[in-house]
Scaffold this motif. Structure first.
Motif, mmCIF file in Angstrom:
data_model
loop_
_atom_site.group_PDB
_atom_site.id
_atom_site.type_symbol
_atom_site.label_atom_id
_atom_site.label_comp_id
_atom_site.label_asym_id
_atom_site.label_seq_id
_atom_site.Cartn_x
_atom_site.Cartn_y
_atom_site.Cartn_z
ATOM 1 N N GLY A 18 0.807 -1.212 0.000
ATOM 2 C CA GLY A 18 0.000 0.000 0.000
ATOM 3 C C GLY A 18 0.839 1.259 0.000
ATOM 4 N N LYS A 19 0.174 2.386 -0.230
ATOM 5 C CA LYS A 19 0.812 3.698 -0.164
ATOM 6 C C LYS A 19 -0.282 4.743 0.045
ATOM 7 C CE LYS A 19 0.851 4.359 -5.202
ATOM 8 N NZ LYS A 19 1.702 4.656 -6.376
ATOM 9 N N GLY A 20 0.138 5.940 0.434
ATOM 10 C CA GLY A 20 -0.834 7.001 0.655
ATOM 11 C C GLY A 20 -1.458 6.987 2.034
ATOM 12 N N PHE A 21 -0.787 6.351 3.005
ATOM 13 C CA PHE A 21 -1.302 6.338 4.372
ATOM 14 C C PHE A 21 -1.099 7.715 5.010
ATOM 15 C CE2 PHE A 21 0.089 2.021 3.399
ATOM 16 C CZ PHE A 21 -1.059 1.294 3.695
ATOM 17 N N ARG A 22 -2.074 8.145 5.782
ATOM 18 C CA ARG A 22 -1.998 9.461 6.424
ATOM 19 C C ARG A 22 -1.261 9.328 7.755
ATOM 20 N NH1 ARG A 22 -7.650 12.293 6.673
ATOM 21 N NH2 ARG A 22 -8.465 10.222 7.206
ATOM 22 N N MET A 23 0.062 9.329 7.688
ATOM 23 C CA MET A 23 0.889 9.091 8.863
ATOM 24 C C MET A 23 1.388 10.397 9.461
ATOM 25 S SD MET A 23 0.946 5.773 9.074
ATOM 26 C CE MET A 23 2.307 5.492 10.209
ATOM 27 N N GLU A 24 1.501 10.416 10.799
ATOM 28 C CA GLU A 24 2.132 11.540 11.473
ATOM 29 C C GLU A 24 3.632 11.535 11.156
ATOM 30 O OE1 GLU A 24 0.566 13.825 13.167
ATOM 31 O OE2 GLU A 24 -1.409 12.882 13.006
ATOM 32 N N GLU A 25 4.267 12.670 11.322
ATOM 33 C CA GLU A 25 5.669 12.809 10.928
ATOM 34 C C GLU A 25 6.580 11.840 11.666
ATOM 35 O OE1 GLU A 25 9.144 16.264 10.737
ATOM 36 O OE2 GLU A 25 7.037 16.811 11.022
ATOM 37 N N ASP A 26 6.339 11.637 12.970
ATOM 38 C CA ASP A 26 7.206 10.771 13.771
ATOM 39 C C ASP A 26 6.563 9.415 14.065
ATOM 40 O OD1 ASP A 26 9.132 12.787 13.911
ATOM 41 O OD2 ASP A 26 8.168 13.694 15.662
ATOM 42 N N ALA A 27 5.604 9.021 13.251
ATOM 43 C CA ALA A 27 4.900 7.758 13.496
ATOM 44 C C ALA A 27 5.859 6.579 13.382
ATOM 45 C CB ALA A 27 3.757 7.601 12.505
ATOM 46 N N LEU A 52 -5.278 -2.133 9.724
ATOM 47 C CA LEU A 52 -4.078 -1.368 10.054
ATOM 48 C C LEU A 52 -4.526 -0.052 10.674
ATOM 49 C CD1 LEU A 52 -2.123 -1.848 6.688
ATOM 50 C CD2 LEU A 52 -2.052 -3.312 8.711
ATOM 51 N N LYS A 53 -3.950 0.295 11.831
ATOM 52 C CA LYS A 53 -4.344 1.521 12.522
ATOM 53 C C LYS A 53 -3.109 2.340 12.856
ATOM 54 C CE LYS A 53 -7.539 1.496 15.622
ATOM 55 N NZ LYS A 53 -8.320 1.240 16.857
ATOM 56 N N ASP A 54 -3.221 3.672 12.702
ATOM 57 C CA ASP A 54 -2.112 4.517 13.121
ATOM 58 C C ASP A 54 -2.435 5.179 14.452
ATOM 59 O OD1 ASP A 54 -3.707 6.768 12.699
ATOM 60 O OD2 ASP A 54 -2.795 7.270 10.779
ATOM 61 N N ILE A 55 -1.470 5.913 14.986
ATOM 62 C CA ILE A 55 -1.608 6.486 16.319
ATOM 63 C C ILE A 55 -2.704 7.547 16.385
ATOM 64 C CG2 ILE A 55 0.096 8.321 15.965
ATOM 65 C CD1 ILE A 55 1.105 7.745 18.823
ATOM 66 N N SER A 56 -3.065 8.114 15.233
ATOM 67 C CA SER A 56 -4.104 9.140 15.193
ATOM 68 C C SER A 56 -5.504 8.564 15.022
ATOM 69 C CB SER A 56 -3.819 10.131 14.054
ATOM 70 O OG SER A 56 -2.574 10.771 14.247
ATOM 71 N N ASP A 79 -19.298 -8.593 3.797
ATOM 72 C CA ASP A 79 -20.039 -8.168 4.979
ATOM 73 C C ASP A 79 -19.767 -6.697 5.295
ATOM 74 O OD1 ASP A 79 -20.896 -10.728 5.174
ATOM 75 O OD2 ASP A 79 -19.662 -11.270 6.911
ATOM 76 N N ALA A 80 -20.783 -6.014 5.800
ATOM 77 C CA ALA A 80 -20.607 -4.654 6.304
ATOM 78 C C ALA A 80 -19.974 -4.750 7.690
ATOM 79 C CB ALA A 80 -21.948 -3.936 6.377
ATOM 80 N N VAL A 81 -18.801 -4.156 7.855
ATOM 81 C CA VAL A 81 -18.059 -4.259 9.112
ATOM 82 C C VAL A 81 -17.728 -2.859 9.609
ATOM 83 C CG1 VAL A 81 -16.031 -5.195 10.258
ATOM 84 C CG2 VAL A 81 -17.032 -6.420 8.315
ATOM 85 N N ASN A 82 -18.044 -2.587 10.882
ATOM 86 C CA ASN A 82 -17.717 -1.291 11.469
ATOM 87 C C ASN A 82 -16.272 -1.341 11.956
ATOM 88 O OD1 ASN A 82 -17.643 1.198 12.671
ATOM 89 N ND2 ASN A 82 -19.634 0.986 13.668
ATOM 90 N N ILE A 83 -15.360 -1.138 11.027
ATOM 91 C CA ILE A 83 -13.933 -1.285 11.295
ATOM 92 C C ILE A 83 -13.473 -0.400 12.445
ATOM 93 C CG2 ILE A 83 -11.634 -0.975 10.310
ATOM 94 C CD1 ILE A 83 -13.151 -3.340 9.139
ATOM 95 N N CYS A 84 -13.933 0.840 12.467
ATOM 96 C CA CYS A 84 -13.438 1.811 13.442
ATOM 97 C C CYS A 84 -13.959 1.554 14.851
ATOM 98 C CB CYS A 84 -13.788 3.227 12.996
ATOM 99 S SG CYS A 84 -13.047 3.681 11.407
#
Length: 267
Positions: A38-47, A102-106, A117-122
């Motif tokens: 993958g690419k284009g993840f919205r990562m924090e600068e120091d993640a 996959l989850k980031d710190i934000s 299936d409809a899944v409430n990922i968050c």
């Protein structure tokens, strides 16, 4: 062998927002290998990376089990996860898996779902070992855990501190344990693992504390033996130990250790 490909999306609640890559899955009854690109993840600068969860959905609830942390995407991500039924806390969970999160710190969530299936990922809830059904069973299990024989090798063992990446020196059949969620949890809490030799048997150790509930969890993830820190002779930093509880190492036998003479000589 079952092989298939699924797209990886960024999610907000149950909605797919945008595609960020794909995953390739190779699965049979004994193990599953997931390749994430993958690419284009919205990562924090120091993640530091993305937390990895395998999830399943039952009764409109999304349940996930932690499988480790990726390297920071820079800018793309190429990650491989290999796991077996023994890595899932309870073997029954292996057949329930319906995707990867996959989850980031934000709090940004990215997921690939195996079916439609409809899944409430968050709203994923972290998997926890179920409580025993009766008070009597809890009591008997606690007593059994307290009476568990602690593996003490005395002067017959040697210990070497290693990093998670050093597991590549072990037989290939052991590499998948680098993603064992119990091992990952101990490693990120105490920043090291150990290799130890006792009576010619090579063992892998995960740092942690001893109490009955932890003993049950350790055994369910394949680390049934506890080696007290005092018996290791290691010198650790404050970040690598726990002075407030009974600290030590949950250990498992390394398969194929008879072919690891070079490793054992270095310990």
């Amino acid at each position: 062998m079952r092989r298939f490909i699924r797209y990886l999306y960024e999610y907000e609640q149950e909605k797919k927002m945008r595609n960020v890559g794909f995953v390739k899955i190779e699965q049979d009854m004994e193990q599953c290998v997931i390749h994430v690109h993958g690419k284009g993840f919205r990562m924090e600068e120091d993640a530091k990376g993305l937390e990895v969860y395998l999830f399943w959905n039952q009764d409109e609830k999304c349940t996930g089990i932690n499988m480790g942390v990726t390297e920071p995407p820079s800018p793309g991500l190429n990650y491989q996860l290999c796991y077996t039924p023994e890595d899932m806390g309870e073997k029954e969970n292996y057949g329930l898996v319906n995707g990867i999160i996959l989850k980031d710190i934000s709090g940004h969530c990215y997921a690939a779902v195996w079916n439609d299936d409809a899944v409430n990922i968050c709203q994923m809830e972290k998997w926890e070992m179920a409580e025993e059904e009766t008070h009597e069973k809890e009591k008997s299990n606690a007593e059994a855990s307290e009476e568990q024989e602690v593996k003490e090798c005395g002067k017959r063992y040697k210990v070497r501190k290693i990093q998670r990446k050093d597991m590549v020196c072990l037989p290939r059949c052991e590499w998948k344990h680098a993603n064992n969620s119990f091992l990952v949890h101990g490693y990120y809490n105490y920043h090291h693992l150990i290799l130890t030799v006792c009576d010619g048997q090579l063992k892998l150790g995960v740092p942690g504390v001893y109490h009955p509930q932890e003993a049950k969890a350790a055994e369910s993830f394949g680390f049934p033996e506890f080696l007290p820190f005092e018996e290791t002779g290691l010198a650790l930093t404050e970040e690598e130990t726990n002075d407030r509880e009974t600290f030590g190492y949950w250990c498992r036998d390394v398969r194929g250790s008879e072919d690891c003479a070079d490793i054992q000589r270095k310990i």
